[in-house]
Design an enzyme around this catalytic site. Sequence first.
Site, PDB file in Angstrom:
ATOM      1  N   PRO A 106       0.652  -1.199  -0.109  1.00  0.00           N
ATOM      2  CA  PRO A 106       0.255  -0.204  -0.051  1.00  0.00           C
ATOM      3  C   PRO A 106       0.884   1.264  -0.050  1.00  0.00           C
ATOM      4  CG  PRO A 106      -0.289  -1.388   2.224  1.00  0.00           C
ATOM      5  CD  PRO A 106       1.021  -1.671   1.270  1.00  0.00           C
ATOM      6  N   GLU A 107       0.386   1.952  -0.963  1.00  0.00           N
ATOM      7  CA  GLU A 107       1.265   3.387  -0.971  1.00  0.00           C
ATOM      8  C   GLU A 107      -0.062   4.637  -0.679  1.00  0.00           C
ATOM      9  OE1 GLU A 107       3.664   4.048  -4.459  1.00  0.00           O
ATOM     10  OE2 GLU A 107       3.669   1.881  -4.969  1.00  0.00           O
TER      11      GLU A 107
END
Length: 265
Positions: A2-3
């Site tokens: 996850p960014e």
Amino acid sequence: MPELPEVETVRRSLEREIVGRRIVRVEVRKRRLRRPVGLPAEIVGSEIVGLGRRGKYLLFRTDRGWLVVHLGMSGTVRLLPHPEPPGLHDHIDLLLSGDLLLRYRDPRRFGLWLWSVEETPPPLRTLGPEPFELDGDKLYRSVQNRRRTIKQLLLDGRLVAGIGNIYANEALFRARLDPRLEGRCLTREACRRLVSSIREVLEEAIELGGTTLKDFRNGRGQPGKFQLALKVYGREGERCFRCQAAIRKMVLAGRSTYFCPRCQR
DNA sequence: CCGACAACCTGTGAGC
DNA sequence: TGCTCACAGGTTGTCG
């Protein structure tokens, strides 16, 4: 995994459901994440009054303090309306009032859960500005004496928060910048272009609910769609959408780097 | 101060 | 089929 866009997607998917509920019970089945999970008894009985985000960190604001969560590479958070037995790698449960279960799964255990009475505990203190607060001149000032490549600099959270490997690649493609350029080689103009590209790509990705390469899901278990809009990431050997040249892949500072050798200079 | 690299974990897919 | 190895969306500490 996850960014920034994925974390923001999770935040939006949870916010409405959890704000206003109390944390009724906490179950930590595996303490060993990036750091040992330390949640004080004080957390039980607190009310969630907001859900924020800073870079890739989720911030659960309660009436007694902050629960700070980072999803690492493989962390997911989902809401379960009916309790069910935990699976392998389901390490943490928060039981919320109204029998809603917030369940954290993280196979690789690079995630982070910590409690803090301040909004900005140590891991957040060194974070650079949110990409949406960055401007070209500010970026220019922070890269102009640096010999590291611009790709590495984008991945450095102290410079700008929330950009990870996928979006660093994608932003550089949009700005038509070679990822191997040293920071000090970028002109002010290039920095402005890059900041615009970063904003654009992050906003579009949020709009599409993030990128699901494999296992990313929002709090309701739904995958994102931005993987369909990737221009370079994961496209080694395929045609550049702009100029038809073959997309190249190389390793830069240990991270896969994809770019168009013709468009990006 | 800067930059390079190892370390922390498990799952998966490629190649043999 | 089964084994081994490289690699995966992130961060941080150490060393020179």
